[in-house]
Design a protein around this motif. Structure first.
Motif, PDB file in Angstrom:
ATOM      1  N   ILE A  19      36.141 -20.961  34.142  1.00 25.67           N
ATOM      2  CA  ILE A  19      34.774 -20.500  34.383  1.00 25.67           C
ATOM      3  C   ILE A  19      34.316 -19.748  33.142  1.00 25.67           C
ATOM      4  CG2 ILE A  19      33.257 -19.191  35.916  1.00 25.67           C
ATOM      5  CD1 ILE A  19      35.423 -19.420  38.073  1.00 25.67           C
ATOM      6  N   MET A  20      33.283 -20.255  32.473  1.00 27.10           N
ATOM      7  CA  MET A  20      32.857 -19.737  31.171  1.00 27.10           C
ATOM      8  C   MET A  20      31.562 -18.929  31.277  1.00 27.10           C
ATOM      9  SD  MET A  20      35.348 -21.066  29.497  1.00 27.10           S
ATOM     10  CE  MET A  20      34.865 -20.603  27.835  1.00 27.10           C
ATOM     11  N   TYR A  21      31.429 -17.933  30.393  1.00 29.21           N
ATOM     12  CA  TYR A  21      30.260 -17.047  30.391  1.00 29.21           C
ATOM     13  C   TYR A  21      29.284 -17.414  29.283  1.00 29.21           C
ATOM     14  CZ  TYR A  21      27.433 -12.804  30.300  1.00 29.21           C
ATOM     15  OH  TYR A  21      26.382 -11.908  30.331  1.00 29.21           O
ATOM     16  N   THR A  22      27.994 -17.344  29.606  1.00 30.28           N
ATOM     17  CA  THR A  22      26.960 -17.588  28.609  1.00 30.28           C
ATOM     18  C   THR A  22      25.700 -16.820  28.977  1.00 30.28           C
ATOM     19  OG1 THR A  22      25.666 -19.285  27.454  1.00 30.28           O
ATOM     20  CG2 THR A  22      26.049 -19.623  29.810  1.00 30.28           C
ATOM     21  N   GLU A  23      24.843 -16.595  27.991  1.00 29.58           N
ATOM     22  CA  GLU A  23      23.509 -16.040  28.235  1.00 29.58           C
ATOM     23  C   GLU A  23      22.438 -16.924  27.617  1.00 29.58           C
ATOM     24  OE1 GLU A  23      23.263 -11.931  27.099  1.00 29.58           O
ATOM     25  OE2 GLU A  23      25.094 -11.378  28.198  1.00 29.58           O
ATOM     26  N   GLN A  24      22.855 -17.916  26.832  1.00 30.04           N
ATOM     27  CA  GLN A  24      21.922 -18.775  26.120  1.00 30.04           C
ATOM     28  C   GLN A  24      21.445 -19.962  26.941  1.00 30.04           C
ATOM     29  OE1 GLN A  24      24.616 -17.324  25.043  1.00 30.04           O
ATOM     30  NE2 GLN A  24      24.788 -17.268  22.821  1.00 30.04           N
ATOM     31  N   ARG A  25      22.214 -20.376  27.877  1.00 34.05           N
ATOM     32  CA  ARG A  25      21.963 -21.626  28.586  1.00 34.05           C
ATOM     33  C   ARG A  25      20.610 -21.646  29.305  1.00 34.05           C
ATOM     34  NH1 ARG A  25      24.640 -24.066  33.864  1.00 34.05           N
ATOM     35  NH2 ARG A  25      25.108 -26.195  33.206  1.00 34.05           N
ATOM     36  N   GLN A  26      20.336 -20.593  30.104  1.00 35.90           N
ATOM     37  CA  GLN A  26      19.072 -20.506  30.827  1.00 35.90           C
ATOM     38  C   GLN A  26      18.374 -19.159  30.590  1.00 35.90           C
ATOM     39  OE1 GLN A  26      18.956 -22.752  34.780  1.00 35.90           O
ATOM     40  NE2 GLN A  26      21.093 -22.022  34.790  1.00 35.90           N
TER      41      GLN A  26
ATOM     42  N   GLU B  49      40.659  -9.092  27.574  1.00 37.54           N
ATOM     43  CA  GLU B  49      40.208  -8.250  26.461  1.00 37.54           C
ATOM     44  C   GLU B  49      39.459  -7.012  26.921  1.00 37.54           C
ATOM     45  OE1 GLU B  49      38.432 -10.493  23.270  1.00 37.54           O
ATOM     46  OE2 GLU B  49      39.674 -12.246  23.683  1.00 37.54           O
ATOM     47  N   GLY B  50      39.454  -6.766  28.222  1.00 36.42           N
ATOM     48  CA  GLY B  50      38.826  -5.561  28.753  1.00 36.42           C
ATOM     49  C   GLY B  50      37.325  -5.529  28.610  1.00 36.42           C
ATOM     50  N   LEU B  51      36.691  -6.688  28.646  1.00 36.18           N
ATOM     51  CA  LEU B  51      35.250  -6.781  28.415  1.00 36.18           C
ATOM     52  C   LEU B  51      34.441  -7.032  29.683  1.00 36.18           C
ATOM     53  CD1 LEU B  51      35.371  -9.027  25.201  1.00 36.18           C
ATOM     54  CD2 LEU B  51      35.091  -6.545  25.313  1.00 36.18           C
ATOM     55  N   PHE B  52      35.117  -7.194  30.805  1.00 34.55           N
ATOM     56  CA  PHE B  52      34.418  -7.524  32.048  1.00 34.55           C
ATOM     57  C   PHE B  52      33.692  -6.288  32.579  1.00 34.55           C
ATOM     58  CE2 PHE B  52      33.766  -8.617  36.455  1.00 34.55           C
ATOM     59  CZ  PHE B  52      33.607  -9.997  36.453  1.00 34.55           C
ATOM     60  N   THR B  53      32.344  -6.397  32.735  1.00 35.63           N
ATOM     61  CA  THR B  53      31.508  -5.268  33.135  1.00 35.63           C
ATOM     62  C   THR B  53      30.673  -5.609  34.369  1.00 35.63           C
ATOM     63  OG1 THR B  53      29.618  -5.979  31.796  1.00 35.63           O
ATOM     64  CG2 THR B  53      31.314  -4.637  30.690  1.00 35.63           C
TER      65      THR B  53
ATOM     66  N   ALA C  44      26.851 -11.672  37.517  1.00 38.27           N
ATOM     67  CA  ALA C  44      26.739 -13.100  37.193  1.00 38.27           C
ATOM     68  C   ALA C  44      27.788 -13.920  37.932  1.00 38.27           C
ATOM     69  CB  ALA C  44      26.877 -13.302  35.679  1.00 38.27           C
ATOM     70  N   LEU C  45      28.980 -13.354  38.101  1.00 35.48           N
ATOM     71  CA  LEU C  45      30.040 -14.077  38.810  1.00 35.48           C
ATOM     72  C   LEU C  45      29.710 -14.193  40.305  1.00 35.48           C
ATOM     73  CD1 LEU C  45      32.765 -15.464  38.358  1.00 35.48           C
ATOM     74  CD2 LEU C  45      33.876 -13.304  38.929  1.00 35.48           C
ATOM     75  N   ASP C  46      29.165 -13.119  40.878  1.00 35.45           N
ATOM     76  CA  ASP C  46      28.732 -13.184  42.280  1.00 35.45           C
ATOM     77  C   ASP C  46      27.685 -14.289  42.455  1.00 35.45           C
ATOM     78  OD1 ASP C  46      30.380 -11.064  42.883  1.00 35.45           O
ATOM     79  OD2 ASP C  46      28.775  -9.563  42.880  1.00 35.45           O
ATOM     80  N   GLN C  47      26.733 -14.342  41.531  1.00 32.02           N
ATOM     81  CA  GLN C  47      25.681 -15.355  41.611  1.00 32.02           C
ATOM     82  C   GLN C  47      26.256 -16.759  41.449  1.00 32.02           C
ATOM     83  OE1 GLN C  47      22.543 -14.974  38.697  1.00 32.02           O
ATOM     84  NE2 GLN C  47      21.222 -16.435  39.741  1.00 32.02           N
ATOM     85  N   PHE C  48      27.239 -16.893  40.577  1.00 34.95           N
ATOM     86  CA  PHE C  48      27.884 -18.192  40.366  1.00 34.95           C
ATOM     87  C   PHE C  48      28.450 -18.736  41.677  1.00 34.95           C
ATOM     88  CE2 PHE C  48      32.088 -20.184  39.867  1.00 34.95           C
ATOM     89  CZ  PHE C  48      31.728 -21.375  39.255  1.00 34.95           C
TER      90      PHE C  48
ATOM     91  N   ILE D 230      40.919  -9.650  38.916  1.00 36.09           N
ATOM     92  CA  ILE D 230      40.021  -8.911  38.034  1.00 36.09           C
ATOM     93  C   ILE D 230      40.062  -7.429  38.403  1.00 36.09           C
ATOM     94  CG2 ILE D 230      37.652  -8.684  37.211  1.00 36.09           C
ATOM     95  CD1 ILE D 230      37.194 -11.598  38.041  1.00 36.09           C
ATOM     96  N   PRO D 231      40.617  -6.574  37.556  1.00 36.20           N
ATOM     97  CA  PRO D 231      40.742  -5.137  37.864  1.00 36.20           C
ATOM     98  C   PRO D 231      39.413  -4.472  38.212  1.00 36.20           C
ATOM     99  CG  PRO D 231      42.077  -5.711  35.964  1.00 36.20           C
ATOM    100  CD  PRO D 231      41.264  -6.915  36.272  1.00 36.20           C
TER     101      PRO D 231
END
Length: 211
Positions: free
Chosen positions: A154-161, A121-125, A131-135, A203-204
């Motif tokens: 691999i799922m994205y969140t900001e609420q977890r921690q 969806e062209g949302l990767f910033t 966050a992916l590097d840290q993962f 990932i472009p």
């Protein structure tokens, strides 16, 4: 016993279907698709000895549970229970077999976004890239063992921690008959970095920024 027909479906993969846990939207129930099982719980379409080894269709559940327990054991002194993989809560009986109960990972909007969804969806910033590097770094440091990890698991969140992070929800745990990755952090790290390179090649953002 839960009636699957009464549960809200959230998505499915090749092997499993995911449902919202009743009365708790922060949890999900995963069940193995019935077409993949024999009447006695083996893996359909496989040789008999292989189909029935180590819990049959529930082998995936076993791998994930053991991985979560291992991480809890390794971080016992810090009383840490949250890792770069989904938290496992237990099991529940359903009319379509045993269900694995885990935490539900959602984005700030409440939608479940995988790396694949963000890219599609062209949302990767930059925020997601960090966050992916840290993962991947945390998976190496904590000795998280990958089974078959792909861009959709691999799922994205900001609420977890309370911060941007990615969480592995599929392909968790040792698959090798001789558990080299579980036994050696060095071998495991090498595998994680290999998976990281493969995922980032899809990932472009990384090609555009030469990361």
């Amino acid at each position: 016993m839960l009636d699957i027909e009464q549960l809200k479906p959230l998505g499915e993969g090749t092997q499993k279907i995911v449902f919202e846990y009743p009365d708790d939207s922060n949890k999900v129930i995963k069940i193995i698709k019935s077409e993949h099982a024999t009447p006695d719980g083996g893996r359909a379409g496989q040789y008999k000895l292989r189909a029935h080894r180590s819990q049959g269709i529930y082998r995936q559940f076993r791998r994930e549970l053991l991985q979560y327990l291992q991480l809890c054991k390794s971080h016992y002194g810090a009383l840490k229970f949250t890792f770069p993989i989904e938290t496992v809560y237990g099991f529940v009986a359903t009319d379509q077999g045993l269900g694995l109960v885990t935490e539900r990972i959602t984005s700030p909007s409440g939608r479940a976004f995988s790396v694949y969804d963000l890219v599609k969806e062209g949302l990767f910033t930059d925020r997601h890239a960090a966050a992916l590097d840290q993962f991947f770094d945390e998976c190496c440091d904590m000795h998280v063992v990958f089974g078959e990890v792909n861009i959709a698991g691999i799922m994205y969140t900001e609420q977890r921690q309370g911060k941007p992070e990615f969480v592995l929800v599929d392909g968790i745990g040792e698959k090798l008959i001789i558990p080299f990755r579980s036994m050696s952090k060095t071998i495991n790290t090498r595998n994680i970095r290999k998976v990281e390179r493969h995922i980032k090649s899809q990932i472009p953002f990384y090609q555009a920024t030469d990361v």
